[in-house]
Design a protein around this motif. Structure first.
Motif, PDB file in Angstrom:
ATOM      1  N   PHE A  62       0.838  -1.198   0.000  1.00 38.09           N
ATOM      2  CA  PHE A  62       0.000   0.000   0.000  1.00 38.09           C
ATOM      3  C   PHE A  62       0.876   1.253   0.000  1.00 38.09           C
ATOM      4  N   VAL A  63       0.570   2.141  -0.921  1.00 42.03           N
ATOM      5  CA  VAL A  63       1.285   3.413  -1.052  1.00 42.03           C
ATOM      6  C   VAL A  63       0.240   4.525  -1.130  1.00 42.03           C
ATOM      7  N   ALA A  64       0.683   5.769  -1.092  1.00 38.91           N
ATOM      8  CA  ALA A  64      -0.235   6.905  -1.198  1.00 38.91           C
ATOM      9  C   ALA A  64      -1.116   6.750  -2.450  1.00 38.91           C
ATOM     10  N   PRO A  65      -2.408   7.065  -2.328  1.00 35.74           N
ATOM     11  CA  PRO A  65      -3.069   7.798  -1.245  1.00 35.74           C
ATOM     12  C   PRO A  65      -3.542   6.968  -0.047  1.00 35.74           C
ATOM     13  N   PHE A  66      -3.136   5.711   0.041  1.00 34.52           N
ATOM     14  CA  PHE A  66      -3.429   4.941   1.260  1.00 34.52           C
ATOM     15  C   PHE A  66      -2.830   5.687   2.450  1.00 34.52           C
ATOM     16  N   SER A  67      -3.586   5.797   3.528  1.00 34.13           N
ATOM     17  CA  SER A  67      -3.123   6.555   4.692  1.00 34.13           C
ATOM     18  C   SER A  67      -2.615   5.639   5.801  1.00 34.13           C
ATOM     19  N   LEU A  68      -1.449   5.973   6.319  1.00 30.39           N
ATOM     20  CA  LEU A  68      -0.889   5.254   7.467  1.00 30.39           C
ATOM     21  C   LEU A  68      -1.353   5.874   8.775  1.00 30.39           C
TER      22      LEU A  68
ATOM     23  N   GLN B  45      -5.907   2.123  24.846  1.00 34.16           N
ATOM     24  CA  GLN B  45      -4.463   1.935  24.686  1.00 34.16           C
ATOM     25  C   GLN B  45      -4.095   0.915  23.607  1.00 34.16           C
ATOM     26  N   ALA B  46      -5.072   0.150  23.120  1.00 35.97           N
ATOM     27  CA  ALA B  46      -4.776  -0.962  22.206  1.00 35.97           C
ATOM     28  C   ALA B  46      -4.451  -0.483  20.793  1.00 35.97           C
ATOM     29  N   PRO B  47      -3.370  -1.006  20.201  1.00 37.58           N
ATOM     30  CA  PRO B  47      -3.058  -0.670  18.811  1.00 37.58           C
ATOM     31  C   PRO B  47      -3.922  -1.443  17.811  1.00 37.58           C
ATOM     32  N   VAL B  48      -4.603  -2.482  18.312  1.00 37.17           N
ATOM     33  CA  VAL B  48      -5.406  -3.345  17.442  1.00 37.17           C
ATOM     34  C   VAL B  48      -6.766  -3.591  18.076  1.00 37.17           C
ATOM     35  N   ARG B  49      -7.802  -3.602  17.250  1.00 34.15           N
ATOM     36  CA  ARG B  49      -9.154  -3.897  17.731  1.00 34.15           C
ATOM     37  C   ARG B  49      -9.709  -5.095  16.984  1.00 34.15           C
ATOM     38  N   VAL B  50     -10.453  -5.901  17.709  1.00 35.66           N
ATOM     39  CA  VAL B  50     -11.095  -7.068  17.100  1.00 35.66           C
ATOM     40  C   VAL B  50     -12.602  -6.949  17.277  1.00 35.66           C
ATOM     41  N   GLN B  51     -13.302  -7.149  16.180  1.00 38.14           N
ATOM     42  CA  GLN B  51     -14.762  -7.135  16.208  1.00 38.14           C
ATOM     43  C   GLN B  51     -15.273  -8.447  15.627  1.00 38.14           C
ATOM     44  N   TRP B  52     -16.286  -9.008  16.280  1.00 39.07           N
ATOM     45  CA  TRP B  52     -16.879 -10.260  15.819  1.00 39.07           C
ATOM     46  C   TRP B  52     -18.269  -9.963  15.261  1.00 39.07           C
ATOM     47  N   ASP B  53     -18.495 -10.355  14.016  1.00 39.95           N
ATOM     48  CA  ASP B  53     -19.772 -10.132  13.348  1.00 39.95           C
ATOM     49  C   ASP B  53     -20.281 -11.443  12.775  1.00 39.95           C
TER      50      ASP B  53
ATOM     51  N   GLN C 245     -13.101  -9.470  12.273  1.00 45.10           N
ATOM     52  CA  GLN C 245     -12.464  -8.403  11.509  1.00 45.10           C
ATOM     53  C   GLN C 245     -11.510  -7.698  12.456  1.00 45.10           C
ATOM     54  N   VAL C 246     -10.385  -7.297  11.919  1.00 48.22           N
ATOM     55  CA  VAL C 246      -9.297  -6.773  12.742  1.00 48.22           C
ATOM     56  C   VAL C 246      -8.970  -5.351  12.317  1.00 48.22           C
ATOM     57  N   GLY C 247      -9.023  -4.432  13.271  1.00 48.84           N
ATOM     58  CA  GLY C 247      -8.724  -3.038  13.009  1.00 48.84           C
ATOM     59  C   GLY C 247      -7.306  -2.694  13.431  1.00 48.84           C
ATOM     60  N   LEU C 248      -6.512  -2.236  12.474  1.00 47.34           N
ATOM     61  CA  LEU C 248      -5.125  -1.871  12.747  1.00 47.34           C
ATOM     62  C   LEU C 248      -5.036  -0.355  12.859  1.00 47.34           C
ATOM     63  N   SER C 249      -4.639   0.126  14.028  1.00 51.16           N
ATOM     64  CA  SER C 249      -4.545   1.565  14.239  1.00 51.16           C
ATOM     65  C   SER C 249      -3.281   2.122  13.589  1.00 51.16           C
ATOM     66  N   ARG C 250      -3.173   3.438  13.567  1.00 50.81           N
ATOM     67  CA  ARG C 250      -1.997   4.087  12.979  1.00 50.81           C
ATOM     68  C   ARG C 250      -0.709   3.705  13.703  1.00 50.81           C
ATOM     69  N   HIS C 251      -0.832   3.141  14.908  1.00 54.10           N
ATOM     70  CA  HIS C 251       0.350   2.753  15.673  1.00 54.10           C
ATOM     71  C   HIS C 251       0.960   1.438  15.189  1.00 54.10           C
ATOM     72  N   ILE C 252       0.210   0.710  14.346  1.00 51.46           N
ATOM     73  CA  ILE C 252       0.727  -0.586  13.900  1.00 51.46           C
ATOM     74  C   ILE C 252       0.543  -0.813  12.397  1.00 51.46           C
ATOM     75  N   VAL C 253      -0.238   0.043  11.736  1.00 56.62           N
ATOM     76  CA  VAL C 253      -0.536  -0.182  10.321  1.00 56.62           C
ATOM     77  C   VAL C 253       0.714  -0.127   9.444  1.00 56.62           C
ATOM     78  N   ASP C 254       1.736   0.599   9.865  1.00 59.31           N
ATOM     79  CA  ASP C 254       2.986   0.649   9.115  1.00 59.31           C
ATOM     80  C   ASP C 254       3.615  -0.742   9.006  1.00 59.31           C
ATOM     81  N   LYS C 255       3.497  -1.538  10.069  1.00 58.47           N
ATOM     82  CA  LYS C 255       4.023  -2.914  10.024  1.00 58.47           C
ATOM     83  C   LYS C 255       3.239  -3.749   9.015  1.00 58.47           C
TER      84      LYS C 255
END
Length: 198
Positions: free
Chosen positions: A35-41, A108-116, A132-142
């Motif tokens: 993923f590169v711009a315009p994808f946002s980190l 405080q979590a860098p990652v969120r998990v939601q069950w649907d 589904q797993v939500g990656l915050s800006r604190h970990i999306v770079d990885k």
């Protein structure tokens, strides 16, 4: 009781997650194989290992800004790293002392998990919860620069399956679905994200 399952296309080293994007993001990602711009980190990005769940969410890629379906193969090591830092998006009484404990951990979590509810090929809800797993800006770079192994365009596949469904050929359509099996994470991680009780 609801069952919680991670259904995914995976092998010994990697796992496929799905995302739906507009061409402006998807085409550069396919060209660069990351993923590169315009994808946002700098914003939360959600990844989903269930193909049919994403098809329901994106209406088979027919929703605005979700017209391209990407299959992103990432390392299992990265996937488990993400889950190991996750907090649920709702306060499961099995996992948190109380709602305040959950709120603090979520903040405080860098990652969120939601069950649907998992979906059938026709979009009906099943009595199984899909992750589904939500990656915050604190970990999306990885996710972008370390975990991603390959990005494939599954848009033609989604269109083909959808077209067969529109023609009433459900059995034939099912034959084109990606093969998914139940993925069992490390036991400690399974407890953390609510698959098994602590």
């Amino acid at each position: 009781m609801q069952e919680y399952e991670i259904r995914a296309d995976y092998d010994g080293k990697s796992i496929v997650v799905y995302q739906a994007y507009a061409k402006a993001i998807a085409l550069p990602a396919l060209k660069n194989q990351r993923f590169v711009a315009p994808f946002s980190l700098n914003r939360m990005t959600w990844i989903k290992p269930s193909f049919l769940w994403l098809m329901e969410r994106s209406n088979w890629g027919l929703k605005a800004d979700q017209e391209m379906i990407l299959a992103v193969r990432i390392t299992r090591e990265g996937w488990e790293e993400a889950l190991g830092q996750a907090v649920l998006t709702s306060p499961d009484a099995r996992l948190y002392v109380d709602s305040e404990d959950w709120r603090l951990q979520l903040k405080q979590a860098p990652v969120r998990v939601q069950w649907d509810p998992e979906k059938t090929i026709r979009g009906k809800s099943l009595p199984i919860r899909s992750i589904q797993v939500g990656l915050s800006r604190h970990i999306v770079d990885k996710y972008v620069n370390e975990w991603t192994c390959e990005i494939c365009d599954y848009t033609p596949l989604a269109r083909k399956i959808y077209g067969l469904l529109q023609q009433g050929q459900e059995a034939k359509a099912k034959g084109f679905l990606p093969t998914e099996r139940i993925y069992q994470p490390d036991p400690a991680i399974a407890r953390r994200i609510g698959i098994t009780a602590p």
